[in-house]
Design an enzyme around this catalytic site. Structure first.
Site, PDB file in Angstrom:
ATOM      1  N   ARG A  52       0.216   0.905 -12.169  1.00  0.00           N
ATOM      2  CA  ARG A  52       1.004   1.604 -13.184  1.00  0.00           C
ATOM      3  C   ARG A  52       2.113   2.423 -12.546  1.00  0.00           C
ATOM      4  O   ARG A  52       3.216   2.521 -13.086  1.00  0.00           O
ATOM      5  CB  ARG A  52       0.110   2.493 -14.040  1.00  0.00           C
ATOM      6  CG  ARG A  52       0.860   3.153 -15.199  1.00  0.00           C
ATOM      7  CD  ARG A  52      -0.077   3.874 -16.135  1.00  0.00           C
ATOM      8  NE  ARG A  52      -0.780   4.975 -15.477  1.00  0.00           N
ATOM      9  CZ  ARG A  52      -1.712   5.712 -16.075  1.00  0.00           C
ATOM     10  NH1 ARG A  52      -2.063   5.458 -17.325  1.00  0.00           N
ATOM     11  NH2 ARG A  52      -2.321   6.694 -15.413  1.00  0.00           N
ATOM     12  N   ARG A 100      23.594  18.296  -8.424  1.00  0.00           N
ATOM     13  CA  ARG A 100      23.343  18.050  -9.850  1.00  0.00           C
ATOM     14  C   ARG A 100      24.422  17.176 -10.486  1.00  0.00           C
ATOM     15  O   ARG A 100      25.594  17.532 -10.508  1.00  0.00           O
ATOM     16  CB  ARG A 100      23.237  19.380 -10.607  1.00  0.00           C
ATOM     17  CG  ARG A 100      22.749  19.215 -12.049  1.00  0.00           C
ATOM     18  CD  ARG A 100      22.554  20.556 -12.721  1.00  0.00           C
ATOM     19  NE  ARG A 100      21.969  20.387 -14.043  1.00  0.00           N
ATOM     20  CZ  ARG A 100      22.660  20.121 -15.151  1.00  0.00           C
ATOM     21  NH1 ARG A 100      23.989  19.993 -15.082  1.00  0.00           N
ATOM     22  NH2 ARG A 100      22.054  19.975 -16.319  1.00  0.00           N
ATOM     23  N   LYS A 144       5.117   6.857 -17.198  1.00  0.00           N
ATOM     24  CA  LYS A 144       4.409   8.110 -16.882  1.00  0.00           C
ATOM     25  C   LYS A 144       5.335   9.072 -16.119  1.00  0.00           C
ATOM     26  O   LYS A 144       5.195   9.287 -14.918  1.00  0.00           O
ATOM     27  CB  LYS A 144       3.133   7.818 -16.093  1.00  0.00           C
ATOM     28  CG  LYS A 144       2.122   8.961 -16.116  1.00  0.00           C
ATOM     29  CD  LYS A 144       0.815   8.514 -15.519  1.00  0.00           C
ATOM     30  CE  LYS A 144      -0.216   9.646 -15.465  1.00  0.00           C
ATOM     31  NZ  LYS A 144      -0.676  10.048 -16.811  1.00  0.00           N
ATOM     32  N   GLU A 176      -1.052   9.851 -29.533  1.00  0.00           N
ATOM     33  CA  GLU A 176      -1.938  10.214 -28.417  1.00  0.00           C
ATOM     34  C   GLU A 176      -2.355  11.664 -28.533  1.00  0.00           C
ATOM     35  O   GLU A 176      -1.822  12.420 -29.345  1.00  0.00           O
ATOM     36  CB  GLU A 176      -1.205  10.039 -27.085  1.00  0.00           C
ATOM     37  CG  GLU A 176      -0.773   8.631 -26.776  1.00  0.00           C
ATOM     38  CD  GLU A 176       0.052   8.572 -25.499  1.00  0.00           C
ATOM     39  OE1 GLU A 176      -0.439   8.000 -24.526  1.00  0.00           O
ATOM     40  OE2 GLU A 176       1.182   9.086 -25.496  1.00  0.00           O
ATOM     41  N   LEU A 201       1.030   5.788 -23.644  1.00  0.00           N
ATOM     42  CA  LEU A 201       0.824   5.444 -22.246  1.00  0.00           C
ATOM     43  C   LEU A 201      -0.273   4.383 -22.135  1.00  0.00           C
ATOM     44  O   LEU A 201      -1.316   4.505 -22.789  1.00  0.00           O
ATOM     45  CB  LEU A 201       0.411   6.682 -21.455  1.00  0.00           C
ATOM     46  CG  LEU A 201       0.261   6.489 -19.948  1.00  0.00           C
ATOM     47  CD1 LEU A 201       1.631   6.345 -19.297  1.00  0.00           C
ATOM     48  CD2 LEU A 201      -0.506   7.653 -19.331  1.00  0.00           C
TER      49      LEU A 201
END
Length: 281
Positions: A52, A100, A144, A176, A201
């Site tokens: 994953r 940035r 994730k 979830e 997920l």
């Protein structure tokens, strides 16, 4: 005694563990994480977690920071150096440090961090009381990423209301929990859980628990369900990497069954832990 932390190839005391203020994980939540359980000093569900990780990195245009075998060696070294018998290993990979800029930089050295959390994962579970809240997360929950502010907000609100967790709801259906996949068990004994998509997920524990349930000849239906369905269910539970199978005994103030963990969730939890210990590496 402080923990040993892994930072970009070095094992250092946690007080000395540092990353750049320009790290894109800090500035943009531009990174992926995994949490892997440790039981009896061994790592659980490794193949699922590393697979994953690779998929999530690919989805945001990143490569694996090292091979799966090298990464496993780092995990094992973290267990050894921290004398951990039971707990979790947190892994985070970010795109790295760069001035940035919303444009994702190319050819920047990734940041790789691991740390351990020694804690009790096994033992009896009394069951959780959950509330429902709107799902305000982004549309790619199948990745994730480290952008967990929304999940933190709903979990904190649940605690503020004296409950244990929150189930997030989108378009009338549960997606979830704050950090877990969700399930109900109908009065007929059928396990219902939301089907895989960009909305949730793809839980590693979820996959194993559904396999176990199938092997135990339990009926499974993968589809969205509502809060009302959950309140009318015989029982409910949640799954996650370090909480395994956790019963849910109350949804929005309504007790499920007799208000104690149900037989399906308890049995699945027992078998999952037995199998995880046997298969750990």
């Amino acid at each position: 005694m402080s923990r040993t932390v892994y930072v970009n190839g070095s094992y250092v005391p946690e007080e000395e563990a540092m990353v750049s203020v320009f790290d894109r994980g800090f500035l943009f939540a531009d990174g992926i994480y995994e949490v892997t359980a440790v039981l009896d000093g061994k790592i659980c569900e490794w193949d699922g977690h590393v697979g994953r990780l690779e998929r999530s990195l690919k989805e945001i245009g990143m490569e694996m920071p090292m091979s799966a075998d090298e990464l496993l060696a780092v995990h094992r070294e973290m267990v050894k150096r921290n004398n951990m018998e039971e707990g979790a290993i947190y892994l985070q990979v970010t795109r790295g440090a760069y001035d940035r800029d919303f444009l994702m930089p190319k050819q920047v050295k990734q940041t790789v961090v691991l740390f351990t959390q020694a804690k009790k994962l096994t033992g009896p579970k009394k069951g959780l009381r959950v509330i429902s809240m709107p799902d305000i997360r982004w549309g790619r929950r199948d990745i994730k990423t480290v952008q967990l502010l929304a999940a933190s907000m709903v979990k904190s609100e649940a605690y503020k209301q004296g409950k244990d967790d929150a189930w997030m709801v989108e378009d009338g259906f549960v997606t979830e929990g704050s950090s877990n996949n969700t399930y109900i068990v109908t009065k007929e004994g059928k396990i219902v859980t939301r089907n895989l998509s960009n909305s949730i997920l793809p839980g590693i524990t979820r996959k194993s628990v559904l396999r176990i349930a199938d092997e135990m000849k339990m009926e499974i239906e993968e589809r969205p369900f509502t809060i009302e369905e959950a309140q009318n269910a015989a029982e409910a539970f949640m799954t996650a990497a370090t909480s395994f199978v956790t019963p849910v005994i109350e949804v929005d103030g309504v007790a499920l069954g007799d208000g104690t963990p149900g037989p399906v969730s308890k049995r699945l939890g027992e078998v999952y832990i037995e199998e995880s210990v046997k298969a750990s590496i």
